[in-house]
Structure formats: C-alpha cells, structure tokens
Design a protein around this motif. Structure first.
Motif, PDB file in Angstrom:
ATOM      1  N   GLY A  98       0.822  -1.205   0.000  1.00 44.80           N
ATOM      2  CA  GLY A  98       0.000   0.000   0.000  1.00 44.80           C
ATOM      3  C   GLY A  98       0.852   1.249   0.000  1.00 44.80           C
ATOM      4  O   GLY A  98       2.080   1.169  -0.028  1.00 44.80           O
ATOM      5  N   PRO A  99       0.197   2.401   0.009  1.00 38.19           N
ATOM      6  CA  PRO A  99       0.947   3.659  -0.076  1.00 38.19           C
ATOM      7  C   PRO A  99       1.818   3.899   1.159  1.00 38.19           C
ATOM      8  O   PRO A  99       1.428   3.546   2.273  1.00 38.19           O
ATOM      9  CB  PRO A  99      -0.145   4.725  -0.186  1.00 38.19           C
ATOM     10  CG  PRO A  99      -1.404   4.073   0.271  1.00 38.19           C
ATOM     11  CD  PRO A  99      -1.253   2.608   0.073  1.00 38.19           C
ATOM     12  N   ALA A 100       2.978   4.473   0.928  1.00 41.86           N
ATOM     13  CA  ALA A 100       3.897   4.786   2.027  1.00 41.86           C
ATOM     14  C   ALA A 100       3.372   5.997   2.798  1.00 41.86           C
ATOM     15  O   ALA A 100       2.562   6.763   2.279  1.00 41.86           O
ATOM     16  CB  ALA A 100       5.282   5.090   1.461  1.00 41.86           C
ATOM     17  N   PRO A 101       3.832   6.172   4.036  1.00 39.81           N
ATOM     18  CA  PRO A 101       3.488   7.413   4.745  1.00 39.81           C
ATOM     19  C   PRO A 101       4.085   8.617   4.005  1.00 39.81           C
ATOM     20  O   PRO A 101       5.004   8.451   3.202  1.00 39.81           O
ATOM     21  CB  PRO A 101       4.125   7.226   6.120  1.00 39.81           C
ATOM     22  CG  PRO A 101       5.158   6.166   5.953  1.00 39.81           C
ATOM     23  CD  PRO A 101       4.687   5.291   4.845  1.00 39.81           C
ATOM     24  N   ASP A 102       3.548   9.805   4.264  1.00 41.77           N
ATOM     25  CA  ASP A 102       4.016  10.992   3.538  1.00 41.77           C
ATOM     26  C   ASP A 102       5.513  11.215   3.702  1.00 41.77           C
ATOM     27  O   ASP A 102       6.201  11.604   2.760  1.00 41.77           O
ATOM     28  CB  ASP A 102       3.264  12.240   4.021  1.00 41.77           C
ATOM     29  CG  ASP A 102       1.779  12.182   3.658  1.00 41.77           C
ATOM     30  OD1 ASP A 102       1.396  11.264   2.889  1.00 41.77           O
ATOM     31  OD2 ASP A 102       1.014  13.035   4.145  1.00 41.77           O
ATOM     32  N   VAL A 103       6.009  11.006   4.900  1.00 36.94           N
ATOM     33  CA  VAL A 103       7.443  11.192   5.139  1.00 36.94           C
ATOM     34  C   VAL A 103       7.996   9.984   5.899  1.00 36.94           C
ATOM     35  O   VAL A 103       7.528   9.667   6.985  1.00 36.94           O
ATOM     36  CB  VAL A 103       7.730  12.475   5.957  1.00 36.94           C
ATOM     37  CG1 VAL A 103       9.237  12.648   6.148  1.00 36.94           C
ATOM     38  CG2 VAL A 103       7.142  13.710   5.274  1.00 36.94           C
ATOM     39  N   SER A 109      13.191   5.327   2.009  1.00 37.59           N
ATOM     40  CA  SER A 109      12.436   6.579   1.911  1.00 37.59           C
ATOM     41  C   SER A 109      12.568   7.221   0.533  1.00 37.59           C
ATOM     42  O   SER A 109      13.645   7.283  -0.048  1.00 37.59           O
ATOM     43  CB  SER A 109      12.928   7.564   2.970  1.00 37.59           C
ATOM     44  OG  SER A 109      12.308   8.821   2.774  1.00 37.59           O
ATOM     45  N   LYS A 110      11.436   7.727   0.025  1.00 33.42           N
ATOM     46  CA  LYS A 110      11.447   8.421  -1.258  1.00 33.42           C
ATOM     47  C   LYS A 110      11.572   9.924  -1.067  1.00 33.42           C
ATOM     48  O   LYS A 110      11.648  10.684  -2.030  1.00 33.42           O
ATOM     49  CB  LYS A 110      10.158   8.104  -2.026  1.00 33.42           C
ATOM     50  CG  LYS A 110      10.007   6.603  -2.295  1.00 33.42           C
ATOM     51  CD  LYS A 110       9.383   6.332  -3.662  1.00 33.42           C
ATOM     52  CE  LYS A 110       9.656   4.920  -4.145  1.00 33.42           C
ATOM     53  NZ  LYS A 110       9.298   3.881  -3.149  1.00 33.42           N
ATOM     54  N   ASN A 111      11.575  10.376   0.172  1.00 33.64           N
ATOM     55  CA  ASN A 111      11.652  11.807   0.436  1.00 33.64           C
ATOM     56  C   ASN A 111      13.094  12.301   0.324  1.00 33.64           C
ATOM     57  O   ASN A 111      14.026  11.586   0.668  1.00 33.64           O
ATOM     58  CB  ASN A 111      11.143  12.115   1.845  1.00 33.64           C
ATOM     59  CG  ASN A 111       9.729  11.594   2.079  1.00 33.64           C
ATOM     60  OD1 ASN A 111       9.550  10.511   2.602  1.00 33.64           O
ATOM     61  ND2 ASN A 111       8.746  12.352   1.655  1.00 33.64           N
ATOM     62  N   THR A 112      13.267  13.541  -0.134  1.00 28.84           N
ATOM     63  CA  THR A 112      14.608  14.118  -0.175  1.00 28.84           C
ATOM     64  C   THR A 112      15.064  14.395   1.255  1.00 28.84           C
ATOM     65  O   THR A 112      14.253  14.489   2.179  1.00 28.84           O
ATOM     66  CB  THR A 112      14.621  15.463  -0.941  1.00 28.84           C
ATOM     67  OG1 THR A 112      13.800  16.399  -0.218  1.00 28.84           O
ATOM     68  CG2 THR A 112      14.093  15.308  -2.352  1.00 28.84           C
TER      69      THR A 112
END
Ligand code: HEC
Ligand code: HEC
Ligand code: HEC
Ligand code: HEC
Ligand code: HEC
Ligand code: HEC
Ligand code: HEC
Ligand code: HEC
Ligand code: HEC
Ligand code: HEC
Length: 320
Positions: A98-103, A109-112
C-alpha cells in the motif's frame, strides 16, 4: 498487527487523549472500542496498526522527551511522518504494502533529505540550528535521522561513550587518527567530537566557536596569552602544528621537531644545523655547536609565546 476496516481520523494535532477511530477485527468482525492513544498525543490513528505487537521499538518513543505528553510542544506521529491519510487508510491491505506514509526516514524513503529535515526543523530551527541549511552536513544531504535515533530511546549520538560510533560510520579518517599514540581522550569517553564541533552549525570546520583557536582556548586558556612576544603561527591557527584528532608524534604534533620547525625556519643559521652535524664543525665556534643534534624545544621552551621582559632579545626567541 490488526487490520483496520474503518478508521475515521481527525487532525491528530487537535486530539488529546483518544481518537474517534472505530476499529474492528477483520476476522472476528467484533466491534472494538475506539482506539486510544498509546504513547503520543493523537497517535491512535497510527497505533491502531503500529501497536505493541507490531512495533514495540517504535512505541518506545513514549519514554523519550518527545513523549512528554504534558508538554504541549511535543509532536504526534504525524508531525514527523506527515498526515499520511492514504497510508493510514490503505496500508497493509490487499497484496501489496500500500501507499507509504508521507514522510519516511529509513533507507527506502522516497523523500529528499531536505523534506525529511524540514519535519524536524518545523520545531527545531531555533537555537543551534539557526544556520543548519548553510552548514556542510545539510549540503551533503546528511539528515537529522542519520545521527539521531528517534524511536528507541537510545540516541547514541548524544551519549558520551557512544557518540563516536555514529560519527565514525562516515568519518573513517578521524577514526584512524583517534587511536594514534597521541590523541585527545575521545575514545576514552572523557571528551566527545562535540567538545570541539557543533555539527548543526555553519562555522568554519563546524567548530563550536567561530574559529579553531577560540575553540581550543575554551580548554587551553593559557595558550591565548596575550604574550609580550607571540609566535605568529600560534595566533593564526593551532592546526598549523597540531592535528587535534591524533598523531604519531607526541603532543599531537603533525611532525616532530626539528622537522616541524624547519618546514618554516630554513636550514641556514644555527637552527638549520641542529638536525645533523654540520660538515665543517671544526672551523665553527662552540656557540653554534651548542645546538647540534638537540631539539629546538630544549632552548625554545615557550613556543606558544613568551612574556620575558628581562631580556628583549631572548624573550622574542621564546627561550624563556
Ligand atoms: C491500516 C494499518 C496502518 C495504519 C493505520 C498506519 N500504518 Fe504505517 N504501516 C502499515 C504497514 C502495513 C506498513 C508496512 C510495514 C512494512 O513495510 O513492513 C507500515 C509502514 C509504516 C512506516 C515505515 C515506512 C518505511 O518506508 O519504512 C511508517 C513510518 C509508518 N507506517 C507510519 C505510520 C503513521 C505515521 C501512521 C499514522 C498516520 C500509520 N503508519 C498508520 C500499516 C498502517
Ligand atoms: C520526532 C519525530 C517522530 C515522531 C513523533 C514519530 N516518528 Fe516514527 N520515525 C521517525 C524517524 C526519524 C524514523 C527513522 C528511524 C529512527 O530514527 O528511529 C522513524 C521510523 C518509523 C517507522 C519505521 C521503523 C523502521 O525502522 O522501519 C515507523 C513504523 C514509525 N516511525 C512509526 C511511527 C509512529 C506510529 C509514530 C507515533 C507513535 C511515530 N513514528 C512518531 C520520526 C518520528
Ligand atoms: C512538534 C514539534 C517537534 C517535532 C516535529 C520534532 N521535535 Fe524534537 N523535540 C520537541 C520537543 C518539544 C522536545 C523537548 C524539548 C525540551 O525538553 O527542551 C524535543 C526534543 C528533541 C531532542 C532532545 C531530546 C532529549 O532527550 O533532550 C532531539 C535530539 C530532537 N528533539 C530531535 C528531533 C528530530 C531529529 C526530529 C525530526 C525527526 C524532531 N525532533 C521533531 C519537539 C519536536
Ligand atoms: C552529524 C550528526 C548530527 C546531525 C546530522 C544532527 N544532529 Fe542534532 N545533535 C547531534 C549531537 C552530537 C548533539 C549533542 C551535542 C550538541 O548539542 O551539539 C545533538 C543535539 C541535538 C538536540 C538537543 C540539544 C539542542 O541543541 O537543543 C536537538 C534538538 C537536535 N540535535 C536536533 C537536530 C535536528 C533537528 C537535526 C536536523 C536538522 C539534527 N539535530 C542533526 C548530532 C547531530
Ligand atoms: C580537540 C578538538 C577536536 C575534537 C575533539 C575533534 N575535532 Fe574534528 N576538527 C578539529 C579541528 C581544529 C579541525 C580543523 C582542522 C583543520 O583546519 O585542518 C577539525 C576537522 C574535522 C573534520 C574535517 C576534516 C577536513 O579535512 O576538513 C572532520 C570530518 C572532523 N573534524 C571530524 C571529527 C570527529 C568525527 C571527531 C570525533 C571523533 C572530531 N572531529 C573530534 C578539532 C577537533
Ligand atoms: C551520514 C554520514 C555522516 C555522519 C553520521 C556524520 N557526518 Fe560529518 N560529514 C559528512 C559529510 C558527507 C561531510 C562533508 C565532508 C566530507 O566528505 O568529509 C561531513 C563533514 C563534517 C565536518 C567538516 C565540516 C567542514 O566545514 O569541512 C565535520 C567537522 C564533521 N562532519 C563532524 C561530524 C561529527 C562530529 C559527527 C558525529 C557527531 C559527524 N560528522 C557525523 C557525513 C557525516
Ligand atoms: C573540551 C576541552 C578541550 C578542548 C576544546 C581542546 N582540548 Fe586539547 N586537551 C584536552 C584534554 C582533556 C587533554 C588531555 C590532557 C591530559 O591528558 O592530561 C588535552 C591535550 C592536548 C594536547 C596535548 C596532547 C598530548 O599528547 O599530551 C594538545 C597539543 C592539545 N590538547 C591541543 C588542543 C588543540 C590544538 C585544541 C583545539 C583544536 C584543543 N586541544 C582543544 C581538552 C581540550
Ligand atoms: C608553531 C607550532 C605550534 C603551534 C602553531 C601551536 N603549538 Fe601547541 N605545541 C607545539 C609544540 C612544539 C609543543 C610541544 C611543547 C613541548 O614539548 O614543550 C606543543 C604543545 C602543546 C600542548 C601540550 C603541552 C603544553 O604546553 O601544555 C598544548 C595543550 C598545546 N600545544 C596547545 C596549543 C594551542 C591551543 C595552540 C593554538 C592556540 C597551539 N598549541 C599552537 C607547537 C605549536
Ligand atoms: C608555519 C610556520 C612556522 C612553524 C611551523 C614554526 N614557526 Fe617559528 N616562526 C614563524 C614565523 C612566521 C615567525 C615570525 C618570524 C619573524 O618575525 O621574522 C616565527 C618566529 C620564531 C622565533 C623567533 C624569531 C625571532 O626573530 O624572534 C623562534 C625562536 C621560532 N619561531 C622557533 C620555532 C620553533 C622552535 C618551531 C618548531 C617548534 C617553529 N618556530 C615552528 C613560523 C613558524
Ligand atoms: C642550544 C639552544 C638552542 C637550540 C637547540 C635551538 N635554538 Fe634557536 N635560538 C637560540 C637562541 C639563544 C637564540 C637567540 C640568539 C641567536 O639569534 O642566536 C635563537 C634564535 C632562533 C631564531 C631567531 C634567529 C634566527 O636565526 O632566525 C630562530 C628562528 C630559531 N632560533 C629557531 C630554532 C630552531 C628551528 C631550532 C631547532 C632546529 C633551534 N632554534 C634550536 C637557542 C637555541
């Protein structure tokens, strides 16, 4: 982990002591009472899944300063991980994750780095971190979470005995230097890297004070002077002669005298001859021979500066 059939969440930040999420056990179909916050204000929307059975380590955050619920400034899960509405509703259902958490802060992690750090800076931009963004660590995409462990209650980077473990994972050269014969008592746990470095700052070389010298003076006050006769490289930068992390030469010196001294004071004159016997020693006087094969420091004892007023000439030569 329980599977949530229906979870209606409000903004977690507004909730104190319980979310109106209606949770039901998927297999039994039995109605459950509304989920309660477990460790942080408004965490029910997350801990309905990330509960003790699933994530005992994550819940240990309740025992850290972030878990002081009486302190209204402390975060909920969503202050760091974002509202994560899609994740909250859909994670763990169906075949995929399912979708990852926003951060997220882990390796996947896909976050910068900047996005991740901003979550922390929303609360921690002040104090020592005022200039975080222009510091070397920020510019090399080092994240707050590269050093700080948030959940498990053991923030190694802030422990005297454990800090170096964290720094050495990236700074191998300093790890080698720290075990050389002459070193500051860092690996002994009496000092830390942060005795000299403020790793959140944008000071040159991230020193705790504006410069290397001002940092050294915090512990070695006697080297500050002012001296009647000062030695130019000393007032300029202690790092010219010393490597504070560790050296093979005694006294944290980058190289041994006389070689250290001769890198600036050339071989002509009396000081050049002390490293080796001069070829024509029969022809020259004993005053010159006096320095032969002797360490410069036998005579120039006050190498960091001298206050001698008795004899201006000798004084300027750091011999007393
Ligand atoms: C419906 C159940 C459920 C809810 C509610 C839920 N999660 Fe998750 N969460 C999961 C599952 C399943 C995973 C995936 C676990 C894995 O990767 O092994 C996960 C993974 C995560 C991860 C790790 C992601 C990564 O990339 O490493 C974080 C962080 C996270 N959740 C935070 C939250 C937060 C914050 C909330 C509340 C806003 C929340 N979760 C609510 C089920 C849920
Ligand atoms: C102060 C910020 C902060 C808060 C509050 C916070 N987290 Fe985290 N979370 C992190 C960081 C940073 C990590 C990366 C691992 C670490 O540092 O411990 C993480 C990792 C995770 C992971 C993944 C663990 C892993 O190693 O794969 C999950 C799941 C998670 N958090 C869930 C939650 C839940 C649930 C809450 C609320 C009870 C919460 N987090 C509150 C910052 C936070
Ligand atoms: C919603 C605000 C908020 C967010 C977001 C937040 N913190 Fe905090 N943090 C606090 C508060 C409040 C304290 C307690 C300060 C105190 O006691 O003086 C604290 C304390 C700390 C401490 C000191 C803990 C101690 O034991 O003294 C560290 C380190 C820290 N935070 C790091 C982080 C990191 C890293 C992040 C991001 C992953 C983060 N914080 C996100 C509010 C926040
Ligand atoms: C290179 C490792 C490292 C990184 C990256 C790092 N810190 Fe720290 N942090 C430390 C160390 C070491 C200490 C304790 C010594 C000190 O205060 O300088 C500390 C202390 C803290 C404290 C508690 C003391 C205080 O200053 O209030 C907070 C809060 C904190 N850090 C937040 C953050 C945040 C937010 C980030 C990301 C923007 C971050 N740190 C990035 C190593 C790091
Ligand atoms: C006694 C003070 C002191 C301590 C303790 C200390 N450092 Fe340093 N560090 C310095 C000084 C001074 C410099 C700048 C040297 C220079 O200008 O060449 C420096 C530079 C650095 C640099 C940059 C090197 C470069 O070539 O630019 C790194 C990385 C570093 N230190 C890491 C660490 C780590 C990791 C620790 C803990 C194991 C640590 N330091 C402990 C004083 C210290
Ligand atoms: C995740 C990796 C990582 C960790 C952990 C880390 N650093 Fe760094 N640090 C870097 C990178 C990358 C640089 C950029 C220069 C380089 O490549 O050495 C840097 C640079 C530095 C510098 C030189 C700053 C300058 O102005 O040249 C110092 C000092 C430093 N780090 C100290 C520390 C200390 C002290 C710790 C532990 C508290 C630490 N670092 C932990 C990655 C890290
Ligand atoms: C936090 C305090 C502190 C700071 C800051 C500090 N030192 Fe030290 N220094 C010490 C301690 C403690 C010792 C060990 C004294 C002992 O073993 O008796 C020491 C020892 C030394 C020695 C003698 C080493 C030996 O092998 O005998 C030199 C040289 C030295 N420091 C240079 C520096 C320089 C240069 C700086 C700045 C880059 C600096 N120090 C910053 C605490 C500090
Ligand atoms: C010109 C090279 C040079 C520079 C620059 C220099 N030192 Fe030294 N330092 C030495 C030498 C040589 C010794 C060994 C002295 C001895 O054996 O008598 C020494 C020894 C020390 C010692 C240990 C012995 C003692 O006298 O306490 C400390 C501490 C020290 N230096 C601190 C500093 C600090 C702080 C600075 C910057 C303000 C600095 N040094 C700059 C050459 C230098
Ligand atoms: C980085 C270069 C550098 C290093 C290394 C260095 N010096 Fe100096 N030294 C200087 C400078 C520059 C002066 C000032 C010269 C002047 O005023 O003409 C000076 C001055 C002196 C003087 C006084 C000269 C006078 O005319 O009064 C003596 C003595 C001296 N140094 C001895 C030493 C000794 C001994 C060492 C090794 C422990 C050493 N120096 C290491 C750069 C250095
Ligand atoms: C036997 C004691 C003695 C030794 C050993 C010694 N010096 Fe000197 N040095 C003196 C005296 C005394 C003076 C001042 C009288 C003079 O100019 O001859 C002096 C003057 C100097 C001067 C300033 C005058 C000039 O010639 O430029 C420098 C620089 C200097 N010494 C560097 C060194 C260096 C470098 C070493 C080690 C390689 C060293 N000295 C070893 C006693 C000594």
């Amino acid at each position: 982990m329980r599977v949530i059939v229906a979870a209606v969440g409000l903004c977690a930040g507004l909730l104190i002591g319980g979310a109106p999420a209606v949770a039901a056990d998927a297999k039994g179909g039995e109605a459950k009472p509304p989920a309660k916050d477990l460790v942080l204000r408004g965490d029910a929307k997350c801990t309905s899944c990330h509960d003790e059975a699933d994530a005992p380590e994550q819940l240990a955050i309740g025992k850290t300063k972030h878990g002081t619920r009486a302190d209204q400034r402390t975060p909920s899960c969503t202050n760091c991980h974002g509202d994560s509405v899609k994740h909250e509703k859909e994670a763990g259902r169906g075949s995929g994750k399912g979708p990852a958490p926003d951060v997220a802060f882990g390796k996947k992690s896909k976050n910068t780095a900047e996005e991740r750090n901003q979550q922390c800076l929303n609360c921690h931009q002040g104090g020592k971190r005022i200039h975080w963004q222009s510091g070397v660590h920020a510019n090399r995409d080092v994240t707050c979470a590269s050093c700080h462990k948030i959940h498990d209650g053991h923030d190694k980077v802030r422990g005297k005995d454990t800090q170096t473990e964290v720094c050495f994972t990236c700074h191998k050269e300093q790890r080698n230097q720290a075990t050389r014969p002459s070193h500051h008592p860092v690996i002994e746990g009496k000092m830390t890297c942060s005795s000299c470095h403020d790793v959140h700052s944008d000071n040159p070389k991230m020193m705790v004070r504006g410069s290397t010298n001002d940092t050294c003076y915090t512990c070695h006050m006697e080297k500050r002077g002012p001296f009647v006769h000062s030695h130019q490289p000393v007032t300029e930068d202690c790092g010219i002669c010393h490597n504070p992390h560790g050296t093979t030469a005694a006294n944290l010196l980058k190289s041994r005298p006389p070689f250290l001294c001769q890198s600036c004071h050339d071989g002509s004159g009396h000081h050049g001859q002390s490293a080796a016997l001069p070829a024509n020693r029969a022809a020259i006087g004993t005053s010159t021979l006096g320095t032969v094969a002797r360490g410069c420091l036998n005579c120039h004892t006050n190498i960091h500066g001298s206050n001698s007023t008795q004899d201006a000439t000798a004084g300027t030569r750091f011999t007393r």
